[in-house]
Design an enzyme around this catalytic site. Structure first.
Site, PDB file in Angstrom:
ATOM      1  N   ASP A 210       0.844  -1.197   0.000  1.00  0.00           N
ATOM      2  CA  ASP A 210       0.000   0.000   0.000  1.00  0.00           C
ATOM      3  C   ASP A 210       0.882   1.250   0.000  1.00  0.00           C
ATOM      4  OD1 ASP A 210       0.382   0.985   2.993  1.00  0.00           O
ATOM      5  OD2 ASP A 210       0.110  -1.188   3.061  1.00  0.00           O
ATOM      6  N   ASP A 212       0.663   3.599   2.449  1.00  0.00           N
ATOM      7  CA  ASP A 212       0.465   4.163   3.777  1.00  0.00           C
ATOM      8  C   ASP A 212      -0.710   5.146   3.706  1.00  0.00           C
ATOM      9  OD1 ASP A 212       1.548   3.873   6.477  1.00  0.00           O
ATOM     10  OD2 ASP A 212       2.079   5.986   6.341  1.00  0.00           O
TER      11      ASP A 212
END
Length: 293
Positions: A210, A212
């Site tokens: 991802d 973050d």
């Protein structure tokens, strides 16, 4: 010349290894407590392997509850020479996208609730972690990942946070913009420091899941998104690990970067002042230097 034994510490999504010959799970007792799980041992392409699921099978341990000292001691006690850490992480860089791998070479340690050293009162030591990962081992991991068809970034700074919650937006921006970090995770420290104290070569494969919480087009992190990416990353991690025995070879020469001699001048406590009880706990980790003192 010693035999190579590759120890793999599997992170989120990687709880076992396929293809090991003579594979068996075995319990390993350590003076530092019980490791995260039993350790899967066997051989792959003629090279000895040991696999330890960092969070335990079924993912039962949070990052703060992982028994890092017991894990590293257990691997060293089994004869592991080279440790490959595989872990999920978030990215602070647009070019480091979900699904990519980063071969970490630096850390900023923001953990605070973990035991970070094998040494202490009764036997004090200070090892250098200026370069906390092994360049030789990291290069082999990068080559193996490329051969597996993974986009690999060689070099990156890993922000180790305590967790288990993900970052706030303010924290994410701080780590990315002011501190210049590349990825963020919850398990890279103190694992890397302990591996250095145990004189083990250590490399980190950080698998991006991802962005973050800093990325305006991707929103905040959620576990559903992470798990989806983890499934693809886990398969690529297995392919990467499968290539390592051939790349590293069975015969292991001394580490050209000195990882296997990190304690050479690190122990400060005078021999006559060392606590025998502490020395007994250090038999696997520091036996090379303590037995000659």
């Amino acid at each position: 010349m010693a035999d190579t034994m590759i120890g793999v510490i599997g992170g989120s999504g990687l709880y076992d290894l396929d293809g090991l010959k003579d594979a068996r799970w075995q319990a390993v007792e350590t003076p530092w407590g019980t490791p995260s799980d039993e350790i899967l041992t066997g051989t792959l392409d003629g090279v000895a392997m040991a696999f330890l699921p960092r969070h335990g099978r079924g993912h039962v341990l949070s990052p703060s509850d992982v028994p890092y000292r017991a894990n590293i001691d257990a691997l060293k006690r089994l004869g592991v020479t080279d440790v490959i850490s595989v872990s999920a992480c978030g990215s602070f860089r647009e070019a480091m996208a979900p699904g990519d791998f980063v071969i970490v070479d630096q850390y900023i340690d923001r953990t605070f609730a973990r035991e970070k050293s094998f040494f202490g009162p009764g036997c004090v030591a200070h090892v250098s972690v200026a370069h906390p990962t092994c360049p030789r081992l990291g290069a082999a991991c990068a080559e193996a990942a490329r051969d597996a068809g993974v986009t690999v970034h060689e070099g990156g700074t890993y922000l180790a946070m305590e967790g288990p919650q993900f970052s706030t937006l303010a924290e994410s921006k701080l780590y990315r913009e002011a501190w210049g970090c590349d990825v963020i995770g919850m398990t890279g420290m103190p694992e890397a420091k302990l591996a250095r104290e145990a004189e083990l070569c250590y490399a980190s494969i950080a698998m991006i899941t991802d962005y973050d919480s800093w990325h305006p087009d991707h929103g905040e992190v959620d576990v559903t998104q992470i798990i989806e990416t983890l499934m693809g990353n886990a398969g690529n991690a297995r392919s990467t690990i499968a290539a390592l025995p051939t790349l590293l070879g069975k015969d292991r020469a001394p580490c050209p970067h000195g990882c296997d001699r990190a304690l050479e001048y690190a122990i400060i406590t005078a021999p006559e002042a060392r606590d025998p009880a502490i020395l007994a706990r250090l038999d696997a980790v520091a036996g090379r230097v303590l037995t000659r003192s």
